[in-house]
Design an enzyme around this catalytic site. Structure first.
Site, PDB file in Angstrom:
ATOM      1  CG  LEU A  19      30.716  19.303 -62.669  1.00  0.00           C
ATOM      2  CD1 LEU A  19      30.268  18.388 -61.533  1.00  0.00           C
ATOM      3  CD2 LEU A  19      30.412  18.661 -64.020  1.00  0.00           C
ATOM      4  CD  GLU A 474      53.376  36.500 -70.673  1.00  0.00           C
ATOM      5  OE1 GLU A 474      52.331  35.851 -70.518  1.00  0.00           O
ATOM      6  OE2 GLU A 474      54.197  36.255 -71.577  1.00  0.00           O
ATOM      7  CD  GLU A 655      54.445  20.941 -75.298  1.00  0.00           C
ATOM      8  OE1 GLU A 655      53.840  20.013 -75.856  1.00  0.00           O
ATOM      9  OE2 GLU A 655      53.886  21.788 -74.597  1.00  0.00           O
ATOM     10  CG  HIS A 684      52.767  21.020 -68.966  1.00  0.00           C
ATOM     11  ND1 HIS A 684      51.917  22.093 -68.898  1.00  0.00           N
ATOM     12  CD2 HIS A 684      53.296  21.036 -70.214  1.00  0.00           C
ATOM     13  CE1 HIS A 684      51.914  22.720 -70.065  1.00  0.00           C
ATOM     14  NE2 HIS A 684      52.746  22.103 -70.873  1.00  0.00           N
TER      15      HIS A 684
END
Length: 754
Positions: A19, A474, A655, A684
Site C-alpha cells: 500500500l 548525521e 519546537e 516542516h
C-alpha cells in the site's frame, strides 16, 4: 459456554508495504486511482482471509485505511472543513491528509500513547454534517461475501471522535448532531444482516473518561434504539474509576485490555454483568513476544467464572505490530521462535480459546515453553550489566556541579548563539552510498570516505553561514533510534517488521531482547572528522535512553525502567568517549519523553521519575565544562515543566515556531533557569523564513526570556529539507540573531524581561 475469538483490527500496509508503494505511486502521478483502490481492496481481502484461516469467529471489518482511520470517519460523517469543500473524492481525502497549495492539512498527532499518528478532525462552529457511508457499507458487503456472519464492523465512537477533534462547541451539542447519523448507520448495518457492531471508545481509559459519563450514557442509550447489538471496545489501559458505570451501559458486550493497567483487579472488585459478552484482550497487540499460555489461561479461566460468555482476543488492533515473524529468516532461531507478529497473534488467540474450551493443546503449550527455555539460554542476563545497575549510587544521577557553577566553565559564546538541531539534508547520493554499503557493493573504507566528504562539506557550509555551534550532519544515520540500536548488543532488527506510523510512512522498530552493551564507541569517529575541519565547537549527537526505549519493541521480562537505565549506561560511556575526543558539547535528544506518558495522569509521576533518572544517568558523568544539550519536538511543556527542569540539561532546544511562542511562555512562566534554544522557524515547511519573520519571533521570545538564556535554532532537524531551502533559511536566521544581538548591545545589554 464455548469461548469464541474476535479481532479488533489487523496489521496494515501489506506484508511487503504494497500500500505504501501504491500510495506514493498515486501521489506522484505514476498510478491511477483505480489501480490504487484495487491494491487497497486486495490487501483488505488478504487481511480478512488471513483471519478467517486462523479460525477467528468475529473478524474486524472497516479497520483498514488508505491513510488514517480517524480521517475515514471524519470523511464518512461529512465533517469536512470549509477550505476543502471545493474538492471531492480522493482529491479531498488526500488534501485533508497532506495539504496542497493554499490548503493546509489537518493537524497530526499521536494516537493515545502509541507511535501511530492520526489526523485531527476539525469541527467548525456551524458545521452541518452531511454523511456518506457508502464506502464503509461497501466494505462491509464485500466482507460479508467472504466472511459471512463472522463480519464484525468497526465503528469509531462519536464520543472518542469528538474528544480527539479540534472544536469550539459544547460536547453535548456536537454529540446531538452526530448521534442520529450513527443511529442511521447502525440501522443500515442491521438491514445488511450484521449480527453485531464494534464501537471503539478508547477515550474511556484516559483521565478524561471519568468526566464523560453523561455524554457516554446518552450515546449508548440512543445507539441502542437502532436495534442491533453493540459491542463496546476499549484498549490501551484499564477503565479505572469509570469501570462500575461503563459495565452498566446498554450494550451486548464490552472488550477490555488485560495487558495494561489493572483490569483483572477491577473485574475481581466489581464483577461483570453475567448477561454481557466479555471481550478479554489477553494477547498483547502492542508487543512482539509470544504469550506464556499457562499464565494467560489461568486468568481466562478466572474470568470465565465471572463472565461465562467470553471472547479471547488481542488487546487492541494488530495495526501496531508487523505482519509475520516467519519472514524474518535472518534472525537467530531462538529469538525468532518467541516472536509473535500479527499472524502469530491470531494463532495464539485461537490456541488459547481451544485450550479454554477443553481441547488438548498440551503439545503446543509444551513447544512454546521449550522455545522460551531455548531463548533464555540464547540470551542470558549479562552479569556486568546487572552489576553495574546494582552498583548505581545517587551521585551517578547528578552532575558534578550545579548548573549555575557549570555555566562559567563552559564555552563562552556571543549573545544569542546560533546552532542547528543536528541533521542536514540527506540527498539521494547519500542514501545511495548507504544502500550500496548495506548491500556490500562498496567497502567500509569507501563508504566512510563518502560520508567524511559530506561531513566536510556540511562543516564548510555551516561556517560560511556563520553558525556559532556546528554539527556533523548525521549523514551516516537512517534513523535516530535504529542507528544506535545497531551499534548496541541486545537489539535485533527485522527485514519486514514494518508498521504504519502515518499515511504511507512506515517504521521498523528495533526489538530490544537482551541486556544492553556498548561494544565500542558509536559516534566518536564522525565527531572527530567534523571537529578536524573547524575551530568552532561541534556538538556530539546522541539519542536519549527514553526515546530509544519508546521507539523500540521493549522486553517484557524486566521493567521498562531497568531497560532505560541499561541504555543510559551505554550512552554515559559514549558521552565520556566524546569528551575524551575533544567534545565540549553533547546533545542527547529525547523527543519521545512526553510521548511515553501514561494515559492516566495519576501514573505520570512514576513514569517521569524513571524517565528523568535515565536521562540524568546518561549525562550525569559529563564534566562541568561539557555543555549538555537536549531537544524535544513538541509544544506542551506546562504540565511537566518541573520534570524538564530536573533533566538538568544546560541547553533545552524546543519546537516553538508553530505554537505562537506558547512553549517559550510556558517555560518562562515556570521560572525555568537553564538556557533555551528558541525554535524560530518551522522546518516542516519548504518556505524560507525572512530575516524580519525571524526577528519578530526572537523579539517576542525575548519578552519572556532574557537574552543570556536564549539560543537561536530551527525547531527541528533538517534531514528532510533540500539544501536550497536550508542554506538561505539558516543565513536569514544568523542575520536576524546578529542584528538583534547588536541592537541589544547598544541599548539593553542585560536583556529584556516581560
Amino acid at each position: 459456554m464455548t469461548a469464541q475469538t474476535m479481532t479488533l483490527g489487523y496489521a496494515r500496509m501489506g506484508k511487503r508495504r504494497e500500500l505504501k508503494k501504491a500510495l506514493e505511486g498515486f501521489w506522484s502521478g505514476a498510478l491511477g486511482s483505480e489501480a490504487l483502490l484495487a491494491t487497497f481492496w486486495d490487501l483488505e481481502t488478504q487481511a480478512w482471509q488471513t483471519q478467517l484461516q486462523a479460525g477467528i469467529d468475529h473478524i474486524a471489518v472497516g479497520d483498514q485505511t488508505l491513510y488514517d482511520h480517524v480521517l475515514d470517519w471524519a470523511t464518512w460523517l461529512g465533517l469536512i472543513p470549509s477550505r476543502f469543500r471545493g474538492l471531492s473524492g480522493l482529491d479531498r481525502y488526500f488534501a485533508m491528509a497532506r495539504g496542497r497549495e493554499g490548503l493546509p492539512a489537518l493537524e497530526m498527532t499521536k494516537w493515545f500513547d502509541t507511535n501511530y499518528h492520526y489526523l485531527v478532525p476539525e469541527i467548525e462552529p456551524e458545521a452541518d454534517p452531511s454523511p456518506n457511508f457508502g464506502d464503509f457499507l461497501e466494505r462491509v458487503r464485500r466482507a460479508q461475501g467472504i466472511l459471512g456472519e463472522r463480519t464484525s464492523p468497526v465503528v469509531l465512537s462519536p464520543v472518542t471522535l469528538l474528544c480527539l477533534s479540534q472544536r469550539s462547541g459544547d460536547l453535548r451539542a456536537d454529540l446531538e448532531k452526530l448521534l442520529p447519523l450513527y443511529r442511521d448507520l447502525l440501522q443500515e448495518l442491521k438491514q445488511l444482516g450484521i449480527p453485531e457492531v464494534q464501537i471503539h471508545d478508547p477515550i474511556l481509559v484516559t483521565s478524561q473518561g471519568s468526566g464523560l459519563r453523561e455524554a457516554v450514557e446518552m450515546s449508548y442509550r440512543q445507539l441502542a434504539t437502532a436495534g442491533i447489538p453493540v459491542h463496546l471496545v476499549t484498549y490501551f489501559d484499564d477503565l479505572g474509576e469509570t469501570y462500575p458505570w461503563v459495565v452498566q451501559l446498554p450494550v451486548a458486550g464490552i472488550s477490555l485490555d488485560f495487558t495494561r493497567g489493572h483490569t483483572l483487579d477491577l473485574v475481581r472488585t466489581y464483577g461483570f454483568p453475567a448477561d454481557q459478552i466479555l471481550g478479554a484482550g489477553v494477547v498483547d497487540a502492542r508487543n512482539v513476544w509470544k504469550v506464556q499460555p499457562e499464565t494467560v489461561l489461568a486468568s481466562l479461566r478466572e474470568l470465565q467464572g465471572v463472565a461465562p460468555n467470553l471472547r479471547v482476543q488481542p488487546s487492541a488492533s494488530l495495526q501496531f505490530v508487523p505482519h509475520d515473524a516467519a519472514l524474518e529468516a535472518q534472525l537467530p532461531e531462538p529469538l525468532r521462535n518467541v516472536l509473535s507478529f500479527a499472524e502469530q497473534k491470531l494463532a495464539e488467540v485461537a490456541l488459547l480459546a481451544r485450550a479454554l474450551n477443553g481441547e488438548d493443546t498440551a503439545a503446543q503449550q509444551a513447544e512454546i515453553q521449550q522455545q522460551w527455555q531455548s531463548f533464555a539460554q540464547f540470551s542470558p542476563p549479562n552479569p556486568q550489566v546487572r552489576q553495574a545497575l546494582a552498583n548505581l549510587k545517587l551521585q551517578d544521577f547528578e552532575r558534578f556541579l550545579p548548573y549555575e557553577q557549570r555555566l562559567s566553565r563552559q564555552v563562552q559564546l556571543p549573545p544569542l548563539p546560533t546552532t542547528t538541531i543536528g541533521s542536514f539534508p540527506q540527498t539521494p547520493e547519500v542514501r545511495q552510498w548507504r544502500a550500496k554499503y548495506k548491500r556490500g557493493e562498496v567497502s567500509q573504507a569507501e563508504y566512510e570516505a563518502a560520508i567524511d566528504a559530506e561531513i566536510a562539506k556540511c562543516i564548510r557550509i555551516q561556517e560560511e553561514i556563520g553558525l556559532d555551534v556546528l554539527v556533523h550532519g548525521e549523514f551516516e544515520r537512517t534513523d535516530m533510534v535504529e542507528y544506535f540500536a545497531q551499534k548496541l548488543e541486545g537489539f535485533a532488527f527485522t527485514e519486514h517488521g514494518w508498521v504504519q506510523s502515518y499515511g504511507s510512512r512506515c517504521v521498523r522498530p528495533p526489538i530490544l531482547y537482551g541486556d544492553v552493551v556498548r561494544p565500542q564507541p558509536m559516534t566518536v569517529r564522525e565527531f572527530q572528522v567534523a571537529q578536524s575541519h573547524t575551530q568552532k565547537p561541534v556538538k556530539g549527537m546522541l539519542t536519549g535512553p527514553v526515546t530509544m526505549l519508546n521507539w523500540s519493541f521493549p522486553r517484557v521480562d524486566i521493567p521498562r525502567r531497568e531497560q532505560a537505565l541499561q541504555i543510559a549506561l551505554a550512552l554515559r560511556a559514549e558521552v565520556a568517549d566524546l569528551e575524551a575526543a575533544g567534545a565540549v558539547m553533547v546533545q542527547v535528544d529525547e523527543p519521545a519523553l512526553r510521548e511515553g506518558l501514561p494515559l492516566k495522569k495519576e501514573r505520570w509521576p512514576e513514569y517521569l521519575s524513571w524517565a528523568v533518572d535515565a536521562f540524568r544517568l546518561a549525562t550525569g558523568g559529563a564534566k562541568p565544562e561539557t555543555q549538555i544539550h537536549t531537544h524535544m519536538c513538541y509544544s506542551e511543556f506546562g504540565d511537566i515543566i518541573e520534570h524538564i527542569e530536573r533533566l538538568d540539561a544546560d541547553v533545552l532546544s524546543i519546537e516553538n515556531s508553530r505554537s505562537n511562542n506558547k512553549t517559550l511562555l510556558q517555560i518562562a512562566q515556570a521560572g525555568y533557569r537553564h538556557q533555551v534554544g528558541n525554535g524560530v522557524y518551522d522546518v516542516h515547511s519548504p518556505a524560507v523564513p525572512s530575516v524580519e519573520q525571524i526577528l519578530q519571533q526572537l523579539r517576542t521570545g525575548l519578552a519572556h526570556l532574557p537574552v543570556e538564556q536564549t539560543w537561536v535554532n530551527p525547531d527541528c532537524g533538517l534531514k528532510t529539507r533540500r539544501w536550497e531551502e536550508v542554506i538561505p533559511a539558516l543565513k536569514n536566521m544568523v542575520a536576524a540573531a546578529h542584528q538583534l544581538g547588536e541592537e541589544l548591545l547598544e541599548t539593553q545589554p542585560e536583556g529584556l524581561r516581560e
